[in-house]
Design an enzyme around this catalytic site. Sequence first.
Site, PDB file in Angstrom:
ATOM      1  N   LYS A  47      12.287   0.437   0.504  1.00  0.00           N
ATOM      2  CA  LYS A  47      13.276   1.475   0.412  1.00  0.00           C
ATOM      3  C   LYS A  47      12.630   2.838   0.239  1.00  0.00           C
ATOM      4  CE  LYS A  47      16.411  -1.588  -2.062  1.00  0.00           C
ATOM      5  NZ  LYS A  47      17.060  -1.858  -3.343  1.00  0.00           N
ATOM      6  N   GLU A 103       5.467   5.653   5.514  1.00  0.00           N
ATOM      7  CA  GLU A 103       5.434   5.127   4.151  1.00  0.00           C
ATOM      8  C   GLU A 103       5.599   6.248   3.143  1.00  0.00           C
ATOM      9  OE1 GLU A 103       5.706   2.933   2.121  1.00  0.00           O
ATOM     10  OE2 GLU A 103       4.569   1.124   2.497  1.00  0.00           O
ATOM     11  N   ASP A 104       6.037   5.863   1.949  1.00  0.00           N
ATOM     12  CA  ASP A 104       6.104   6.810   0.852  1.00  0.00           C
ATOM     13  C   ASP A 104       4.754   6.949   0.166  1.00  0.00           C
ATOM     14  OD1 ASP A 104       6.233   4.218  -0.178  1.00  0.00           O
ATOM     15  OD2 ASP A 104       7.873   4.626  -1.555  1.00  0.00           O
ATOM     16  N   ASP A 107      -1.007   2.676  -2.207  1.00  0.00           N
ATOM     17  CA  ASP A 107      -1.590   2.445  -3.521  1.00  0.00           C
ATOM     18  C   ASP A 107      -2.841   1.587  -3.344  1.00  0.00           C
ATOM     19  OD1 ASP A 107      -1.999   1.844  -6.280  1.00  0.00           O
ATOM     20  OD2 ASP A 107       0.140   2.022  -6.662  1.00  0.00           O
ATOM     21  N   LYS A 135      -3.222   7.095  -2.932  1.00  0.00           N
ATOM     22  CA  LYS A 135      -4.009   7.057  -4.163  1.00  0.00           C
ATOM     23  C   LYS A 135      -5.390   6.481  -3.844  1.00  0.00           C
ATOM     24  CE  LYS A 135      -0.165   6.023  -7.291  1.00  0.00           C
ATOM     25  NZ  LYS A 135       0.324   5.013  -8.266  1.00  0.00           N
ATOM     26  N   PHE A 156       1.222   6.294 -11.992  1.00  0.00           N
ATOM     27  CA  PHE A 156       2.495   5.797 -11.488  1.00  0.00           C
ATOM     28  C   PHE A 156       3.432   6.992 -11.330  1.00  0.00           C
ATOM     29  CE2 PHE A 156       6.687   3.861 -11.701  1.00  0.00           C
ATOM     30  CZ  PHE A 156       6.535   2.878 -10.736  1.00  0.00           C
ATOM     31  N   VAL A 157       3.960   7.171 -10.108  1.00  0.00           N
ATOM     32  CA  VAL A 157       4.794   8.331  -9.812  1.00  0.00           C
ATOM     33  C   VAL A 157       6.176   7.908  -9.340  1.00  0.00           C
ATOM     34  CG1 VAL A 157       2.876   9.896  -9.316  1.00  0.00           C
ATOM     35  CG2 VAL A 157       3.823   8.498  -7.479  1.00  0.00           C
ATOM     36  N   ARG A 169      14.549   7.369  -7.453  1.00  0.00           N
ATOM     37  CA  ARG A 169      14.217   7.584  -6.038  1.00  0.00           C
ATOM     38  C   ARG A 169      14.736   8.934  -5.543  1.00  0.00           C
ATOM     39  NH1 ARG A 169      12.307   3.012  -3.549  1.00  0.00           N
ATOM     40  NH2 ARG A 169      13.098   1.033  -4.327  1.00  0.00           N
TER      41      ARG A 169
END
Length: 184
Positions: A47, A103-104, A107, A135, A156-157, A169
């Site tokens: 999402k 993608e957002d 990681d 990251k 963590f964001v 979100r």
Amino acid sequence: MDVTDMGGKLQQVLLTEEQIGRRLDEMAAQIDADYEGRDLLLVGVLKGAVYAMADLSRRLHRSVPMDWMAVSSYGSGTRSSGVVRILKDLDSDITGRDVLIVEDIIDSGLTLSWLVGNLSSRGASSVEIASVLRKPGAAKVEVGVKYVGFDIPTEFVVGYGLDYAENYRNLSVIGTLRPEVYGA
């Protein structure tokens, strides 16, 4: 949702809405140039990539079809589990097409590495990645990312599609939560 709606839950703003927009403008211009005359399909990863997909696609100067996949390696935690599950597959046949995964965040790279392999095995002409965030310090596997918005620290964001337990979100900025919010 903006910073004032967070009620003190936000620890730090890493990227403002304006910074994100300017970088997406630059990424879209490069994508337009790189894919001119090619059969491009944008594949958003649900999402988290909803905001990135919407904003990036509107900045392109061509009509471009989109499709969606939902894959997960997080659950409700703050670290990638490394186990990828397909929750929703593509509706489109990608044989012979140039696929750009939107993608957002990248990681560990485990999910994207798996996804690139999966889509490549379906006969795509090319499979590349555009991600708002990466990251580098969290990478467990090397993933070739063609378009990167921002490299960020291994924190963590939330915001701009990124969530904690399905919350935050719709925050218009990207930032970190106070540790007490998620019990870290």
